[in-house]
Design a protein around this motif. Structure first.
Motif, PDB file in Angstrom:
ATOM      1  N   ILE A  57      30.922  35.917  20.276  1.00  0.00           N
ATOM      2  CA  ILE A  57      31.060  35.119  21.500  1.00  0.00           C
ATOM      3  C   ILE A  57      29.683  34.563  21.832  1.00  0.00           C
ATOM      4  CG2 ILE A  57      31.800  35.075  23.900  1.00  0.00           C
ATOM      5  CD1 ILE A  57      33.379  37.674  23.309  1.00  0.00           C
ATOM      6  N   MET A  58      29.558  33.266  21.865  1.00  0.00           N
ATOM      7  CA  MET A  58      28.270  32.630  22.145  1.00  0.00           C
ATOM      8  C   MET A  58      28.300  31.971  23.518  1.00  0.00           C
ATOM      9  SD  MET A  58      26.843  30.911  18.658  1.00  0.00           S
ATOM     10  CE  MET A  58      25.255  30.699  19.460  1.00  0.00           C
ATOM     11  N   ARG A  59      27.134  31.904  24.134  1.00  0.00           N
ATOM     12  CA  ARG A  59      27.019  31.140  25.373  1.00  0.00           C
ATOM     13  C   ARG A  59      26.289  29.850  25.058  1.00  0.00           C
ATOM     14  NH1 ARG A  59      28.140  32.976  30.109  1.00  0.00           N
ATOM     15  NH2 ARG A  59      27.633  35.165  29.635  1.00  0.00           N
ATOM     16  N   ARG A  60      27.011  28.741  25.198  1.00  0.00           N
ATOM     17  CA  ARG A  60      26.457  27.438  24.839  1.00  0.00           C
ATOM     18  C   ARG A  60      25.344  27.052  25.803  1.00  0.00           C
ATOM     19  NH1 ARG A  60      31.085  23.545  23.647  1.00  0.00           N
ATOM     20  NH2 ARG A  60      31.449  23.775  25.876  1.00  0.00           N
ATOM     21  N   GLU A  61      24.254  26.606  25.238  1.00  0.00           N
ATOM     22  CA  GLU A  61      23.059  26.288  25.998  1.00  0.00           C
ATOM     23  C   GLU A  61      23.300  25.176  27.012  1.00  0.00           C
ATOM     24  OE1 GLU A  61      19.079  26.806  23.675  1.00  0.00           O
ATOM     25  OE2 GLU A  61      19.404  24.668  24.004  1.00  0.00           O
ATOM     26  N   SER A  62      24.058  24.158  26.613  1.00  0.00           N
ATOM     27  CA  SER A  62      24.184  22.940  27.424  1.00  0.00           C
ATOM     28  C   SER A  62      24.939  23.156  28.727  1.00  0.00           C
ATOM     29  CB  SER A  62      24.874  21.840  26.610  1.00  0.00           C
ATOM     30  OG  SER A  62      26.159  22.260  26.184  1.00  0.00           O
ATOM     31  N   ASP A  63      26.028  23.964  28.701  1.00  0.00           N
ATOM     32  CA  ASP A  63      26.849  24.113  29.910  1.00  0.00           C
ATOM     33  C   ASP A  63      27.144  25.568  30.274  1.00  0.00           C
ATOM     34  OD1 ASP A  63      30.033  23.239  28.305  1.00  0.00           O
ATOM     35  OD2 ASP A  63      28.547  24.782  27.883  1.00  0.00           O
ATOM     36  N   ARG A  64      26.567  26.517  29.515  1.00  0.00           N
ATOM     37  CA  ARG A  64      26.714  27.949  29.770  1.00  0.00           C
ATOM     38  C   ARG A  64      28.138  28.448  29.549  1.00  0.00           C
ATOM     39  NH1 ARG A  64      22.593  30.599  29.176  1.00  0.00           N
ATOM     40  NH2 ARG A  64      23.175  32.236  30.665  1.00  0.00           N
ATOM     41  N   LYS A  65      28.987  27.637  28.931  1.00  0.00           N
ATOM     42  CA  LYS A  65      30.345  28.057  28.600  1.00  0.00           C
ATOM     43  C   LYS A  65      30.308  29.034  27.429  1.00  0.00           C
ATOM     44  CE  LYS A  65      33.396  25.852  31.212  1.00  0.00           C
ATOM     45  NZ  LYS A  65      34.483  26.550  31.919  1.00  0.00           N
ATOM     46  N   VAL A  66      31.259  30.001  27.404  1.00  0.00           N
ATOM     47  CA  VAL A  66      31.336  30.889  26.255  1.00  0.00           C
ATOM     48  C   VAL A  66      32.161  30.227  25.158  1.00  0.00           C
ATOM     49  CG1 VAL A  66      30.997  33.006  27.553  1.00  0.00           C
ATOM     50  CG2 VAL A  66      33.312  32.157  27.198  1.00  0.00           C
ATOM     51  N   ILE A  67      31.705  30.387  23.924  1.00  0.00           N
ATOM     52  CA  ILE A  67      32.331  29.778  22.758  1.00  0.00           C
ATOM     53  C   ILE A  67      32.780  30.885  21.826  1.00  0.00           C
ATOM     54  CG2 ILE A  67      32.061  28.084  20.916  1.00  0.00           C
ATOM     55  CD1 ILE A  67      31.559  26.980  23.747  1.00  0.00           C
ATOM     56  N   LEU A  68      34.024  30.853  21.396  1.00  0.00           N
ATOM     57  CA  LEU A  68      34.550  31.845  20.467  1.00  0.00           C
ATOM     58  C   LEU A  68      34.287  31.372  19.050  1.00  0.00           C
ATOM     59  CD1 LEU A  68      36.052  34.511  20.281  1.00  0.00           C
ATOM     60  CD2 LEU A  68      38.200  33.244  20.334  1.00  0.00           C
ATOM     61  N   ILE A  69      33.510  32.144  18.286  1.00  0.00           N
ATOM     62  CA  ILE A  69      33.111  31.725  16.953  1.00  0.00           C
ATOM     63  C   ILE A  69      33.686  32.669  15.894  1.00  0.00           C
ATOM     64  CG2 ILE A  69      30.992  30.685  17.827  1.00  0.00           C
ATOM     65  CD1 ILE A  69      29.473  33.094  16.650  1.00  0.00           C
ATOM     66  N   ASP A  70      33.442  32.339  14.630  1.00  0.00           N
ATOM     67  CA  ASP A  70      33.813  33.146  13.463  1.00  0.00           C
ATOM     68  C   ASP A  70      35.292  33.500  13.461  1.00  0.00           C
ATOM     69  OD1 ASP A  70      32.673  36.235  11.863  1.00  0.00           O
ATOM     70  OD2 ASP A  70      33.602  34.424  11.079  1.00  0.00           O
ATOM     71  N   PHE A  71      36.123  32.486  13.300  1.00  0.00           N
ATOM     72  CA  PHE A  71      37.559  32.715  13.209  1.00  0.00           C
ATOM     73  C   PHE A  71      37.955  33.311  11.865  1.00  0.00           C
ATOM     74  CE2 PHE A  71      37.622  30.398  17.005  1.00  0.00           C
ATOM     75  CZ  PHE A  71      38.848  30.610  17.609  1.00  0.00           C
ATOM     76  N   LEU A  92      33.115  25.987   4.102  1.00  0.00           N
ATOM     77  CA  LEU A  92      33.477  25.368   5.376  1.00  0.00           C
ATOM     78  C   LEU A  92      32.199  24.899   6.045  1.00  0.00           C
ATOM     79  CD1 LEU A  92      35.952  27.921   7.028  1.00  0.00           C
ATOM     80  CD2 LEU A  92      36.549  25.788   5.908  1.00  0.00           C
ATOM     81  N   VAL A  93      32.239  23.711   6.646  1.00  0.00           N
ATOM     82  CA  VAL A  93      31.105  23.201   7.407  1.00  0.00           C
ATOM     83  C   VAL A  93      31.546  23.096   8.863  1.00  0.00           C
ATOM     84  CG1 VAL A  93      29.414  21.349   7.664  1.00  0.00           C
ATOM     85  CG2 VAL A  93      30.351  21.874   5.395  1.00  0.00           C
ATOM     86  N   GLN A  94      30.811  23.790   9.750  1.00  0.00           N
ATOM     87  CA  GLN A  94      31.206  23.842  11.155  1.00  0.00           C
ATOM     88  C   GLN A  94      30.091  23.361  12.070  1.00  0.00           C
ATOM     89  OE1 GLN A  94      32.646  28.061  11.257  1.00  0.00           O
ATOM     90  NE2 GLN A  94      34.463  27.139  12.156  1.00  0.00           N
ATOM     91  N   GLU A  95      30.490  22.985  13.254  1.00  0.00           N
ATOM     92  CA  GLU A  95      29.548  22.569  14.294  1.00  0.00           C
ATOM     93  C   GLU A  95      28.556  23.696  14.596  1.00  0.00           C
ATOM     94  OE1 GLU A  95      31.627  22.097  17.928  1.00  0.00           O
ATOM     95  OE2 GLU A  95      29.917  21.329  19.042  1.00  0.00           O
ATOM     96  N   PHE A  96      27.300  23.336  14.761  1.00  0.00           N
ATOM     97  CA  PHE A  96      26.266  24.300  15.126  1.00  0.00           C
ATOM     98  C   PHE A  96      26.196  24.408  16.648  1.00  0.00           C
ATOM     99  CE2 PHE A  96      22.578  26.849  14.741  1.00  0.00           C
ATOM    100  CZ  PHE A  96      21.645  26.422  15.675  1.00  0.00           C
ATOM    101  N   ILE A  97      26.382  25.602  17.169  1.00  0.00           N
ATOM    102  CA  ILE A  97      26.358  25.827  18.613  1.00  0.00           C
ATOM    103  C   ILE A  97      24.965  26.315  19.018  1.00  0.00           C
ATOM    104  CG2 ILE A  97      27.376  27.063  20.556  1.00  0.00           C
ATOM    105  CD1 ILE A  97      29.310  25.180  19.175  1.00  0.00           C
ATOM    106  N   ARG A  98      24.319  25.557  19.863  1.00  0.00           N
ATOM    107  CA  ARG A  98      23.013  25.980  20.359  1.00  0.00           C
ATOM    108  C   ARG A  98      23.210  26.939  21.531  1.00  0.00           C
ATOM    109  NH1 ARG A  98      19.061  23.106  17.999  1.00  0.00           N
ATOM    110  NH2 ARG A  98      19.632  21.114  17.040  1.00  0.00           N
ATOM    111  N   GLY A  99      22.657  28.106  21.377  1.00  0.00           N
ATOM    112  CA  GLY A  99      22.801  29.119  22.411  1.00  0.00           C
ATOM    113  C   GLY A  99      22.567  30.487  21.814  1.00  0.00           C
ATOM    114  N   GLN A 100      23.023  31.526  22.513  1.00  0.00           N
ATOM    115  CA  GLN A 100      22.875  32.878  21.986  1.00  0.00           C
ATOM    116  C   GLN A 100      24.156  33.658  22.185  1.00  0.00           C
ATOM    117  OE1 GLN A 100      19.685  34.951  23.942  1.00  0.00           O
ATOM    118  NE2 GLN A 100      20.681  34.996  25.946  1.00  0.00           N
TER     119      GLN A 100
END
Length: 603
Positions: free
Chosen positions: A171-185, A118-126
């Motif tokens: 759960i990542m916090r996206r660098e650009s808008d500080r929104k939390v992103i749910l990863i690793d489904f 699977l190739v997925q979008e790279f989320i910049r953040g931590q």
């Protein structure tokens, strides 16, 4: 086995399972994965595969994430089945990421050698784990996390997806808008569990998963339990750890008594939290599934309950046969979305971030209805002389009061939940219901009122056009034309100077295309939508207060009982999908390109 390509290392490695040397870390991939992905770094590995960062050479070396899975099967038939299920899960991940900004987009999937990718979008953040390692979360941060993440869980559960591994690492916090992103489904993990005859092997993380999930019976409420465990660990900064012998030590959870100790630990630290938030976390962490929250919407309702509630005693202006009902109080939430504008050639000239308020109506069994707040205002209804047909004139000013409108067209799942059957020709739980008459749509509203103790109805024609335009004055809410990247219509036909496009020949899942500035989806195309009004050949003597035109009229010299349809459909040319375009049909007629959405009005 092969030898590492590093001249200073002679360690053997298995090219079908691990292209990174376990001794020196040398990248031994050689050729590009999928003929375009250059692997950069190993991020991590588990029982089912590995995760890497890579450069997409077909996309200006854009960074992406590649997940490699190893089907643990024996025999050709089992491998074929595993591969097919992998593709199905990949498609599900694609649909999730394409329709929610807080889920990474799936960019590609493919097979190569003995592995699936699977190739997925790279989320910049931590990740939140990184944040937790710096300091414990405050009550305000936990409330913010819940408000931000619960709508994501609501979204995936509504689409019958269970994450099964919610924890700070995922759960990542996206660098650009500080929104939390749910990863690793873990889409392929589901494939592995199902197709590899490993039903007894659950997918979970100890310290976050409830007992039923560890026994192999995950449900949406299992995700809510894991979210509660995540909040407790973020508040206390207590993580489960393993000693050298592999024994798990967890100060936060007393396994012998099946009791969470987060309150005691906070008391030791001298930290206090509000009683309402404490009760929410306690209910999320109940041992028995039936004692927990049954949906993300329920948690959100309690989370927002301290805020002032808006009474919604609504008087129907369209269905006098319906009783006046005292509705339940509603709690408004906010969602964000991008609004796209194009020129006459279909070229994007603007993309702007918007937000809108909405409330959630729980229809039961995990089915929800999202109602978006449409602000009141005035607008010019109809088409100018250089656009459209005579029945769209004369243009006239309408004053519309605030109301709520369905974020999406009523879906087959929602219709089934209320009516108990699905008449649609193009089956799909998240596709709009069609083959419904005007009478069917009114019946749906009546039953929905009985269930919710609130008044729902069809929109008036004026409300529909006002909501569709969302402040625009162009033929379409996205500008001078539309393309099949923006709307589901017959792409063999064009409007203005736009190019031809795709013709799906059927409905698409609601929310597949960008919304308008009010946050409403598919107001152009997909299916025609019933309005309350009777058909009139023009707007002479039409109401100007936003209400429905409920008197019958002569049409072509005959008394017409036809009802109004708006929006166009998958079957139509783009001109029929304009904001001002009107259509009519008999109240008893059903077609596979006709459905509806509902509105509710504040007093």
């Amino acid at each position: 086995m092969q030898i590492c390509q590093n001249p200073n290392c002679s360690n053997p490695f298995n090219p079908d399972s691990n292209r990174f040397c376990t001794s020196c870390g040398q990248n031994n991939f050689g050729n590009l994965l999928g003929n375009r992905y250059r692997v950069l770094q190993l991020l991590g590995e588990g029982g089912f595969g590995r995760t890497y960062t890579a450069e997409d050479t077909g996309r200006f070396d854009d960074i992406c994430v590649i997940k490699q899975f190893f089907p643990q099967v024996q025999g050709t038939a089992a491998l074929t089945k595993a591969t097919e299920l992998f593709k199905q899960e990949a498609k599900r991940l694609y649909e999730l990421g394409e329709n929610h900004s807080q889920i990474p987009r799936l960019l590609a999937y493919f097979e190569q050698g003995a592995s699936l990718y699977l190739v997925q979008e790279f989320i910049r953040g931590q990740t939140l784990l990184k944040e937790l390692q710096q300091q414990a979360f405050s009550e305000a941060q936990i409330r913010e996390l819940l408000a931000d993440l619960l709508p994501v869980l609501q979204f995936i559960h509504h689409r019958h997806v269970i994450h099964r591994d919610i924890k700070p690492e995922n759960i990542m916090r996206r660098e650009s808008d500080r929104k939390v992103i749910l990863i690793d489904f873990g889409g392929a993990k589901q494939v592995t569990q199902t197709s590899l005859a490993r039903q007894a092997t659950g997918i979970y993380t100890v310290g976050y998963a409830p007992s039923e999930q560890m026994a192999g019976f995950a449900t949406p409420v299992s995700d809510l339990y894991a979210l509660g465990a995540t909040c407790a660990r973020l508040l206390t900064q207590c993580l489960a750890v393993q000693d050298a012998n592999g024994n798990l030590y967890d100060r936060l959870y007393d396994a012998f008594n099946a009791q969470w100790m987060w309150r005691e630990i906070l008391q030791e630290k001298g930290v206090r939290i509000s009683s309402d938030l404490g009760q929410i976390i306690d209910k999320l962490l109940k041992h028995l599934p039936k004692e927990r929250y049954q949906s993300a919407a329920e948690v959100l309702q309690d989370l927002n309950s301290p805020k002032p509630k808006i009474p919604t005693t609504i008087i129907s202006i369209s269905q006098p046969q319906l009783p006046k009902v005292q509705a339940n109080a509603i709690s408004l939430q906010t969602f964000e979305f991008d609004v796209v504008t194009v020129d006459a050639t279909g070229k994007q000239i603007n993309r702007k971030r918007h937000s809108a308020n909405f409330f959630i109506e729980d229809l039961g069994n995990g089915v929800i209805l999202e109602m978006v707040s449409i602000p009141g205002g005035t607008f010019i209804m109809g088409s100018p002389n250089n656009e459209g047909k005579a029945n769209e004139r004369p243009q006239h000013q309408i004053k519309v009061r605030e109301f709520f409108m369905g974020k999406y067209q009523i879906t087959q799942e929602q219709y089934q939940a209320i009516i108990g059957k699905n008449p649609s020709n193009f089956k799909g739980t998240n596709q709009p219901v069609e083959n419904v008459s005007w009478n069917d749509a009114v019946k749906f509203c009546q039953k929905l009122n009985q269930k919710t103790k609130r008044i729902y109805r069809l929109p008036s024609e004026a409300e529909w056009e006002y909501a569709c335009r969302a402040g625009s004055t162009t033929p379409f809410y996205c500008g001078e034309t539309i393309t099949t990247d923006l709307v589901n219509y017959d792409g063999n036909y064009t409007y203005a100077s736009a190019p031809k496009g795709q013709y799906c020949k059927q409905t698409t899942p609601v929310g597949s295309f960008p919304p308008n500035a009010f946050g409403l989806y598919d107001m152009h195309g997909n299916i025609w939508e019933w309005c309350q009004d009777y058909w009139h050949d023009n707007y002479q003597r039409a109401p100007i207060d936003g209400s429905a035109w409920l008197t019958t009229a002569l049409s072509s010299g005959l008394l017409s009982n036809s009802r109004l349809l708006r929006g166009g459909s998958w079957y139509d040319n783009p001109g029929n999908c304009r904001s001002a375009n009107r259509h009519k049909n008999g109240a008893r007629n059903c077609y596979n390109d006709v459905g509806f959405r509902v509105v509710s009005v504040l007093p």
